[in-house]
Design a protein around this motif. Structure first.
Motif: not given
Length: 501
Positions: A464-467, A493-496, A403-407, A471-474
């Motif tokens: 897999y990545v969840h964002s 959200a978006v998943i890669f 995840q790109t955010d712990w929260d 998180h514009d820069n990521f």
């Protein structure tokens, strides 16, 4: 007889008033005011369906890994279990209403046991003492039960119920890892007794210490509970800002505090004024409540999360300080006639109650609508429901999600226990587990690592990545990384998928 009957039903009537007031706040929106409530209600559901100690496999790269897991809200989660029958989201909201109402009733119990005049009215002031306090009490977290425990503890301290306090201290350890607050209150009470009565009241500290020690040792998670408490609390106390933790660990700006907690500040100052007007020596209970309110006030200036304690204890101090002035005064000797003397006496004796009623009413009129408006700004309760459903349907069981955010973890966990996750509940849990890994994660999520797919696959063992979409820069870096392929996107959200070797 009629008075006894009314007194008998007063606690129930007060609970209903508190319940209606907090329900009006809670259900101003279908959403929940905080992320953590999603985690707590889902874990309570797992405890009901899988046993009171389910295997916690969802944060393997943290100090809450399966082997080290310690449920530092154990009894709170047990208390949540009755609310897990039916819709969990709705159950969590009703739980917050119920627990906050019980906390307010515990404050009334303190006033009642201490024979504070108009105890019921002082307790009702909790519904208008602070916007921020009401908001925090509306979150499905252990803080409301913690307040209830501390209010009851203060009542028993003042009454010298040592063994009762020991049992309550034991329960506090099992309910919430804020149990060191119990020792703080006991020490402050000892200090008040020493100042006012010139004696050392060591027995309360002894019995509270015994209760806490037994709660720590006779614990379903011993000795992991000792290790976790040390590792969890120390970073907050020593270097609260060294890791980007939640906003609750940072202080309010002065203007914010004046806006959301002015009645609490006024109550605290008014208590000092009342001491001067009463013209009496401060008693032990007033001195104790003053020291406790002062402690929580200082803590509030360090971290906003302590707004759940300062307002009620400022109110408790004010109630104790004003209590002598609610006793019927002697009539002014200038008024000689019996009739005039009676009218004057009634007027003087009713003035404090009238002023308190006006203050309580004004506080409720201000605070409840303000908190309702704040609740309406909560994030949608179905946030990440779509992304979670996609992960459940398209990934292997136990597959780790970066995840790109712990929260984001509580909501992902709420909707999806099929996967495991990289970070959650508190960023220090990963940082304490592996500081270098945490720093790498921070750089990736901030878009400072070009083509992060290989690192995500090799160092974090995630495919897999969840964002979220903020998180514009990521997201910019991910779009340029040939090792990341977008497989899902919605308005939240978006998943890669990581396709690098």
């Amino acid at each position: 007889m009629q008075k006894q009957t009314l007194s008998k039903f007063l606690p129930l009537a007060l609970f209903i008033i508190f319940f209606v007031g907090m329900a009006a706040v809670q259900f101003a929106t279908p959403d929940m005011p905080d992320n953590d409530g999603f985690y707590h209600i889902k874990l309570a559901w797992l405890m009901r369906t899988e046993g009171l100690k389910p295997d916690f496999i969802w944060l393997p790269l943290s100090i809450l890994s399966e082997k080290e897991f310690y449920d530092h809200h154990f009894l709170f989660h047990v208390a949540l279990i009755p609310f897990t029958f039916g819709d969990l989201h709705t159950g969590a909201k009703w739980a917050a209403v119920t627990f906050s109402s019980l906390a307010f009733l515990a404050v009334w119990y303190l006033f009642h046991r201490q024979r504070v005049p108009m105890a019921w009215l002082w307790a009702m002031a909790l519904l208008g003492i602070s916007d921020a306090f009401l908001y925090r009490m509306s979150i499905t977290r252990a803080q409301s039960l913690s307040l209830a425990i501390l209010a009851i503890a203060l009542a028993w301290m003042l009454e010298g119920k040592y063994k009762h306090l020991a049992v309550l201290s034991f329960v506090y350890v099992w309910a919430y890892d804020a149990f060191p607050l119990m020792l703080s209150l006991v020490v402050l009470h000892m200090l008040a007794v020493a100042m006012i009565e010139r004696r050392l009241e060591y027995r309360l500290l002894l019995w509270a210490g015994i209760g806490i020690a037994l709660g720590v040792i006779i614990n379903p998670y011993f000795p992991a509970n000792l290790v976790f408490t040390y590792r969890h609390l120390l970073p907050k106390l020593v270097e609260a800002t060294s890791v980007s933790v939640g906003n609750e660990w940072y202080p309010y700006e002065t203007a914010q505090l004046l806006e959301n907690s002015l009645p609490a500040l006024v109550a605290f100052v008014s208590g000092a004024l009342a001491l001067g007007l009463a013209g009496r020596k401060m008693d032990v209970r007033t001195a104790t409540s003053f020291l406790i309110a002062l402690l929580f006030g200082l803590m509030l200036f360090q971290a906003r999360r302590f707004v759940e304690y300062f307002p009620p204890f400022a109110l408790i101090f004010a109630a104790f300080a004003w209590a002598p002035l609610f006793v019927d005064p002697e009539p002014d000797p200038v008024f000689r006639s019996k009739l005039t003397r009676s009218v004057w006496t009634d007027l003087q004796s009713n003035i404090p109650g009238i002023l308190l009623t006006l203050a309580v009413t004004a506080g409720m009129i201000k605070s409840i609508p303000a908190v309702q408006e704040q609740m309406q700004r909560s994030k949608s309760y179905d946030l990440y429901a779509g992304a979670s459903a996609w992960l459940v349907e398209n990934t292997a069981e136990g597959e780790r999600v970066f995840q790109t955010d712990w929260d984001d973890f509580p909501r992902l966990f709420f909707y999806n226990t099929h996967n495991t996750y990289l970070i959650g509940l508190d960023p220090t849990y990963l940082q304490l587990y592996d500081a270098e890994m945490y720093d790498t994660w921070v750089n990736i999520t901030r878009g400072k690592t070009p083509q992060p797919s290989e690192i995500i696959a090799t160092q974090f063992s995630a495919r897999y990545v969840h964002s979220d979409l903020n998180h514009d820069n990521f997201l910019r870096v991910a779009a340029e990384d040939p090792g990341l392929r977008e497989v899902y996107r919605d308005g939240q959200a978006v998943i890669f998928e990581v396709i690098a070797p």
